[in-house]
Design an enzyme around this catalytic site. Structure first.
Site, mmCIF file in Angstrom:
data_model
loop_
_atom_site.group_PDB
_atom_site.id
_atom_site.type_symbol
_atom_site.label_atom_id
_atom_site.label_comp_id
_atom_site.label_asym_id
_atom_site.label_seq_id
_atom_site.Cartn_x
_atom_site.Cartn_y
_atom_site.Cartn_z
ATOM 1 N N HIS A 113 45.506 52.478 38.503
ATOM 2 C CA HIS A 113 43.851 52.051 38.122
ATOM 3 C C HIS A 113 43.532 53.359 37.184
ATOM 4 O O HIS A 113 42.983 53.362 36.315
ATOM 5 C CB HIS A 113 42.995 51.986 39.190
ATOM 6 C CG HIS A 113 43.322 50.628 40.037
ATOM 7 N ND1 HIS A 113 43.431 50.580 41.210
ATOM 8 C CD2 HIS A 113 43.329 49.474 39.758
ATOM 9 C CE1 HIS A 113 43.699 49.427 41.869
ATOM 10 N NE2 HIS A 113 43.503 48.598 40.561
ATOM 11 N N LYS A 147 39.557 37.294 49.947
ATOM 12 C CA LYS A 147 40.211 37.742 51.214
ATOM 13 C C LYS A 147 39.291 39.095 51.735
ATOM 14 O O LYS A 147 38.578 39.659 50.845
ATOM 15 C CB LYS A 147 41.682 38.028 50.801
ATOM 16 C CG LYS A 147 41.762 38.435 49.406
ATOM 17 C CD LYS A 147 43.234 38.857 48.922
ATOM 18 C CE LYS A 147 42.799 39.765 47.719
ATOM 19 N NZ LYS A 147 43.666 40.043 46.707
ATOM 20 N N ARG A 195 50.543 44.875 33.811
ATOM 21 C CA ARG A 195 51.579 45.699 34.105
ATOM 22 C C ARG A 195 53.047 45.054 33.813
ATOM 23 O O ARG A 195 53.910 45.744 33.275
ATOM 24 C CB ARG A 195 51.771 45.888 35.667
ATOM 25 C CG ARG A 195 50.607 46.807 35.969
ATOM 26 C CD ARG A 195 50.296 46.831 37.659
ATOM 27 N NE ARG A 195 50.009 45.555 37.957
ATOM 28 C CZ ARG A 195 49.505 44.950 39.182
ATOM 29 N NH1 ARG A 195 49.306 45.786 40.216
ATOM 30 N NH2 ARG A 195 49.294 43.703 39.383
ATOM 31 N N SER A 230 47.496 47.631 44.565
ATOM 32 C CA SER A 230 46.867 47.952 45.885
ATOM 33 C C SER A 230 47.278 47.432 46.920
ATOM 34 O O SER A 230 47.583 47.702 47.992
ATOM 35 C CB SER A 230 45.532 47.626 45.730
ATOM 36 O OG SER A 230 44.794 48.298 44.711
#
Ligand code: PNS
Length: 163
Positions: A20, A44, A93, A131
């Site tokens: 990030h 979540k 990515r 993450s």
């Protein structure tokens, strides 16, 4: 007077990773201002509270004078309008990111046609980093050193020790 180009970099940042930070660093060299916007809405349950996620990002971006860290609730396009942003910045990515990012970019364009989504690619060494993977590896006792800022490393160890 030249108009300032503000880019919003939204996400969950649970927690911020060096990937990030790589995107923020690239973004701040292209745009006049980058607003890192931590999403309040979460489907979540996050590992880190909203305040913790915001604080870790603030600490990691101290000294980057054209970077702000904020939180946002509700639709991203509305928040972008409030901040006077014309760009949504996202990191991409691999092809696996593409479907989700493409869907979001087109939905955001449908909601607000003047807002452009710009994708940046992180340094190669971070292309596999996320993450979720950081949390999984750390929770199983693996090392994530070098993949997250030092403060995050420390907080992950504390959090996973105390549960
Ligand atoms: O880091 P993430 O979890 O991939 O970030 C996703 C995020 C926060 C950018 C996305 O869920 C979002 O924009 N949420 C805000 C609500 C919204 O505007 N939803 C419609 C997006 S097309």
């Amino acid at each position: 007077m030249k108009r300032e180009i503000v880019a919003i970099y939204p996400g969950s940042f649970d927690p911020v990773t060096n990937g990030h930070l790589d995107i923020i660093s690239r973004g701040r060299s292209i745009f006049d201002r980058v607003v890192v916007a931590v999403s309040v809405n979460q489907e979540k349950t996050p590992l880190f509270s909203l305040d913790e996620r915001v604080q870790m990002l603030r600490n990691a971006t101290t000294g980057w004078d054209n970077v702000d860290v904020d939180r946002f609730e509700g639709l991203l396009v509305n928040y972008a309008a409030d901040r006077g942003a014309s760009v949504i910045l996202r990191g991409i990515r691999a092809v696996t990111d593409f479907d989700y990012e493409f869907q979001m970019a087109l939905m955001n364009r449908r909601l607000q046609g003047k807002l452009e989504t710009v994708f940046l690619v992180p340094a190669e060494k971070y292309t596999y980093l996320s993450s979720s993977l950081v949390k999984e590896v750390a929770s199983l006792g693996g090392s994530v050193e070098g993949l997250v800022p030092a403060e995050v490393l420390q907080k992950l160890q504390l959090k996973l020790k105390t549960g």
